[in-house]
Write a protein that holds these residues in place. Structure first.
Motif, PDB file in Angstrom:
ATOM      1  N   TRP A  69      20.183 -65.510 -29.285  1.00 13.36           N
ATOM      2  CA  TRP A  69      20.846 -66.678 -28.702  1.00 13.36           C
ATOM      3  C   TRP A  69      20.232 -67.997 -29.179  1.00 13.36           C
ATOM      4  O   TRP A  69      20.831 -69.053 -29.012  1.00 13.36           O
ATOM      5  CB  TRP A  69      20.785 -66.632 -27.183  1.00 13.36           C
ATOM      6  CG  TRP A  69      21.557 -65.522 -26.542  1.00 13.36           C
ATOM      7  CD1 TRP A  69      22.464 -64.684 -27.132  1.00 13.36           C
ATOM      8  CD2 TRP A  69      21.476 -65.130 -25.178  1.00 13.36           C
ATOM      9  NE1 TRP A  69      22.953 -63.793 -26.212  1.00 13.36           N
ATOM     10  CE2 TRP A  69      22.365 -64.042 -25.003  1.00 13.36           C
ATOM     11  CE3 TRP A  69      20.757 -65.569 -24.085  1.00 13.36           C
ATOM     12  CZ2 TRP A  69      22.536 -63.407 -23.766  1.00 13.36           C
ATOM     13  CZ3 TRP A  69      20.922 -64.945 -22.857  1.00 13.36           C
ATOM     14  CH2 TRP A  69      21.810 -63.878 -22.711  1.00 13.36           C
ATOM     15  N   HIS A  93      25.723 -72.889 -25.483  1.00 13.86           N
ATOM     16  CA  HIS A  93      25.950 -71.981 -24.349  1.00 13.86           C
ATOM     17  C   HIS A  93      27.350 -71.366 -24.371  1.00 13.86           C
ATOM     18  O   HIS A  93      27.539 -70.225 -23.934  1.00 13.86           O
ATOM     19  CB  HIS A  93      25.670 -72.672 -23.010  1.00 13.86           C
ATOM     20  CG  HIS A  93      26.678 -73.703 -22.617  1.00 13.86           C
ATOM     21  ND1 HIS A  93      27.814 -73.404 -21.931  1.00 13.86           N
ATOM     22  CD2 HIS A  93      26.701 -75.043 -22.830  1.00 13.86           C
ATOM     23  CE1 HIS A  93      28.513 -74.501 -21.728  1.00 13.86           C
ATOM     24  NE2 HIS A  93      27.858 -75.514 -22.262  1.00 13.86           N
ATOM     25  N   THR A  94      28.337 -72.073 -24.921  1.00 16.13           N
ATOM     26  CA  THR A  94      29.683 -71.498 -25.001  1.00 16.13           C
ATOM     27  C   THR A  94      29.716 -70.328 -25.986  1.00 16.13           C
ATOM     28  O   THR A  94      30.442 -69.358 -25.780  1.00 16.13           O
ATOM     29  CB  THR A  94      30.714 -72.565 -25.414  1.00 16.13           C
ATOM     30  OG1 THR A  94      30.318 -73.149 -26.669  1.00 16.13           O
ATOM     31  CG2 THR A  94      30.838 -73.649 -24.344  1.00 16.13           C
ATOM     32  N   GLU A  95      28.918 -70.418 -27.052  1.00 16.37           N
ATOM     33  CA  GLU A  95      28.834 -69.319 -28.020  1.00 16.37           C
ATOM     34  C   GLU A  95      28.115 -68.117 -27.414  1.00 16.37           C
ATOM     35  O   GLU A  95      28.502 -66.964 -27.657  1.00 16.37           O
ATOM     36  CB  GLU A  95      28.090 -69.780 -29.282  1.00 16.37           C
ATOM     37  CG  GLU A  95      28.808 -70.858 -30.061  1.00 16.37           C
ATOM     38  CD  GLU A  95      27.953 -71.414 -31.174  1.00 16.37           C
ATOM     39  OE1 GLU A  95      28.385 -71.287 -32.345  1.00 16.37           O
ATOM     40  OE2 GLU A  95      26.866 -71.969 -30.886  1.00 16.37           O
ATOM     41  N   THR A 144      28.059 -67.361 -24.204  1.00 15.75           N
ATOM     42  CA  THR A 144      28.993 -66.778 -23.240  1.00 15.75           C
ATOM     43  C   THR A 144      30.067 -65.952 -23.939  1.00 15.75           C
ATOM     44  O   THR A 144      30.425 -64.869 -23.487  1.00 15.75           O
ATOM     45  CB  THR A 144      29.639 -67.883 -22.385  1.00 15.75           C
ATOM     46  OG1 THR A 144      28.600 -68.590 -21.711  1.00 15.75           O
ATOM     47  CG2 THR A 144      30.605 -67.316 -21.371  1.00 15.75           C
ATOM     48  N   ALA A 145      30.586 -66.439 -25.053  1.00  7.91           N
ATOM     49  CA  ALA A 145      31.611 -65.702 -25.801  1.00  7.91           C
ATOM     50  C   ALA A 145      31.040 -64.412 -26.391  1.00  7.91           C
ATOM     51  O   ALA A 145      31.705 -63.377 -26.403  1.00  7.91           O
ATOM     52  CB  ALA A 145      32.187 -66.574 -26.907  1.00  7.91           C
ATOM     53  N   ARG A 146      29.828 -64.480 -26.864  1.00  5.53           N
ATOM     54  CA  ARG A 146      29.189 -63.328 -27.500  1.00  5.53           C
ATOM     55  C   ARG A 146      28.806 -62.249 -26.496  1.00  5.53           C
ATOM     56  O   ARG A 146      29.019 -61.066 -26.723  1.00  5.53           O
ATOM     57  CB  ARG A 146      27.944 -63.810 -28.241  1.00  5.53           C
ATOM     58  CG  ARG A 146      27.133 -62.705 -28.865  1.00  5.53           C
ATOM     59  CD  ARG A 146      25.740 -63.183 -29.285  1.00  5.53           C
ATOM     60  NE  ARG A 146      24.849 -62.069 -29.317  1.00  5.53           N
ATOM     61  CZ  ARG A 146      24.278 -61.600 -30.401  1.00  5.53           C
ATOM     62  NH1 ARG A 146      24.486 -62.184 -31.555  1.00  5.53           N
ATOM     63  NH2 ARG A 146      23.480 -60.563 -30.343  1.00  5.53           N
ATOM     64  N   ASP A 147      28.188 -62.662 -25.388  1.00  8.19           N
ATOM     65  CA  ASP A 147      27.652 -61.731 -24.391  1.00  8.19           C
ATOM     66  C   ASP A 147      28.024 -62.200 -22.988  1.00  8.19           C
ATOM     67  O   ASP A 147      27.166 -62.673 -22.230  1.00  8.19           O
ATOM     68  CB  ASP A 147      26.122 -61.650 -24.516  1.00  8.19           C
ATOM     69  CG  ASP A 147      25.663 -61.124 -25.854  1.00  8.19           C
ATOM     70  OD1 ASP A 147      26.042 -59.993 -26.204  1.00  8.19           O
ATOM     71  OD2 ASP A 147      24.919 -61.851 -26.547  1.00  8.19           O
ATOM     72  N   PRO A 148      29.307 -62.094 -22.612  1.00  7.73           N
ATOM     73  CA  PRO A 148      29.747 -62.713 -21.356  1.00  7.73           C
ATOM     74  C   PRO A 148      29.010 -62.217 -20.110  1.00  7.73           C
ATOM     75  O   PRO A 148      28.514 -63.032 -19.335  1.00  7.73           O
ATOM     76  CB  PRO A 148      31.242 -62.397 -21.286  1.00  7.73           C
ATOM     77  CG  PRO A 148      31.530 -61.438 -22.369  1.00  7.73           C
ATOM     78  CD  PRO A 148      30.389 -61.434 -23.320  1.00  7.73           C
ATOM     79  N   GLN A 149      28.923 -60.929 -19.903  1.00 12.98           N
ATOM     80  CA  GLN A 149      28.282 -60.434 -18.684  1.00 12.98           C
ATOM     81  C   GLN A 149      26.767 -60.582 -18.743  1.00 12.98           C
ATOM     82  O   GLN A 149      26.135 -61.005 -17.777  1.00 12.98           O
ATOM     83  CB  GLN A 149      28.648 -58.970 -18.426  1.00 12.98           C
ATOM     84  CG  GLN A 149      28.212 -58.472 -17.047  1.00 12.98           C
ATOM     85  CD  GLN A 149      28.854 -59.267 -15.910  1.00 12.98           C
ATOM     86  OE1 GLN A 149      30.065 -59.470 -15.878  1.00 12.98           O
ATOM     87  NE2 GLN A 149      28.041 -59.752 -14.983  1.00 12.98           N
ATOM     88  N   SER A 198      24.971 -62.748 -20.415  1.00 18.24           N
ATOM     89  CA  SER A 198      24.545 -64.146 -20.304  1.00 18.24           C
ATOM     90  C   SER A 198      24.622 -64.623 -18.855  1.00 18.24           C
ATOM     91  O   SER A 198      23.764 -65.379 -18.397  1.00 18.24           O
ATOM     92  CB  SER A 198      25.349 -65.058 -21.224  1.00 18.24           C
ATOM     93  OG  SER A 198      26.706 -65.077 -20.883  1.00 18.24           O
ATOM     94  N   ARG A 199      25.599 -64.165 -18.130  1.00 20.34           N
ATOM     95  CA  ARG A 199      25.708 -64.534 -16.712  1.00 20.34           C
ATOM     96  C   ARG A 199      24.577 -63.901 -15.906  1.00 20.34           C
ATOM     97  O   ARG A 199      23.890 -64.571 -15.140  1.00 20.34           O
ATOM     98  CB  ARG A 199      27.064 -64.121 -16.170  1.00 20.34           C
ATOM     99  CG  ARG A 199      27.265 -64.492 -14.733  1.00 20.34           C
ATOM    100  CD  ARG A 199      28.614 -64.047 -14.218  1.00 20.34           C
ATOM    101  NE  ARG A 199      28.708 -64.386 -12.830  1.00 20.34           N
ATOM    102  CZ  ARG A 199      29.735 -64.989 -12.286  1.00 20.34           C
ATOM    103  NH1 ARG A 199      30.776 -65.318 -13.022  1.00 20.34           N
ATOM    104  NH2 ARG A 199      29.739 -65.269 -11.007  1.00 20.34           N
TER     105      ARG A 199
END
Length: 190
Positions: free
Chosen positions: A81, A86-88, A90-95, A97-98
Motif C-alpha cells: 500500500w 487511499h482510494t487505490e 480501497t479499490a485493491r483490498d476493500p475489506q 483496508s476497512r
C-alpha cells in the motif's frame, strides 16, 4: 519520572500512504521550527532513521543531547500500500483496508506490518532508552503511527489512538510516573 515528547516530523506534502518510503520533509517554516525548539525542554533527542524524521530532529536539536537515529522508530510498514492513495488501497483490498483501520491489531497490509508489530518494536526501543539512560525528558522525532501506537500505554484502545489528529511538527507528551503512563498532551502546535 520521564516525560516522553513525541514530535511528528515536518510536512512531506504526500497525498499517498507513506510508510517506509524515504521522502523528505519540508522544513521551510523556520518560524514554526523555532517555536517548537523553544517549547521543547532540554533533554535527549532521537529520531527514526527516515530522512523526514532525521532532518526534523536536526532542525530542533539545538544544544540537546542527540542519540543516533533508530530504525525501530520508523513509521508502520504499509507494504504494497505504500505510495498508493487511499482510494487505490480501497479499490485493491476493500475489506482488508476497512478492517485494517477499524480493528487494529494483527492484520497487515499485503507484505506490510500490523499495528501490534509496530507497537512492539517502538515500545521496545523507547523502553530500552528509558531503562539505559533514565532521561527526565526523551524527545522522539518520528511518525504518526509511531506516536499513536504509544497512546494506549496510558489507556484507551488502538482504535481510539488512531482517532487523534497529529499535525506535522505537532507535539504529544506522555509522562511515566510511579503509577505508569499518563497522556498529558496531544498534538500541541507551539
Amino acid at each position: 519520572m520521564t516525560s516522553l515528547w513525541l514530535v511528528r516530523h515536518g510536512p512531506t506534502h504526500q497525498k499517498t500512504m507513506t510508510g517506509w518510503r524515504d521522502v523528505p520533509a519540508d522544513l521551510s517554516d523556520t518560524a514554526a521550527l523555532s517555536r517548537l525548539n523553544a517549547f521543547l525542554p532540554q533533554g535527549v533527542v532521537i529520531s527514526s532513521d527516515l530522512t523526514r524524521a532525521i532532518t526534523t530532529a536536526d532542525a530542533i536539536q539545538g544544544s540537546r543531547h542527540r542519540l543516533p537515529h533508530h530504525r525501530a522508530l520508523r513509521e508502520m510498514d504499509f507494504g504494497a500500500w505504500d505510495g498508493l492513495h487511499h482510494t487505490e488501497v480501497t479499490a485493491r483490498d476493500p475489506q482488508l483496508s476497512r478492517d485494517f483501520w477499524e480493528t487494529p491489531g494483527d492484520l497487515t497490509a499485503p507484505d506490510g506490518e500490523s499495528w501490534n508489530a509496530l507497537t512492539s518494536r517502538v515500545t521496545k526501543a523507547i523502553d530500552a532508552i528509558i531503562a539505559d539512560m533514565a532521561p527526565p525528558h526523551l524527545i522522539v522525532v518520528a511518525h504518526m503511527g509511531v506516536i499513536m501506537c504509544q497512546f494506549p500505554r496510558a489507556g484507551g484502545t488502538p482504535y481510539q489512538a488512531m482517532g487523534h489528529s497529529l499535525d506535522p511538527l505537532g507535539v504529544s507528551r506522555m509522562d511515566l510516573g510511579p503509577d505508569g503512563w499518563t497522556l498529558a498532551q496531544v498534538n500541541h502546535r507551539p
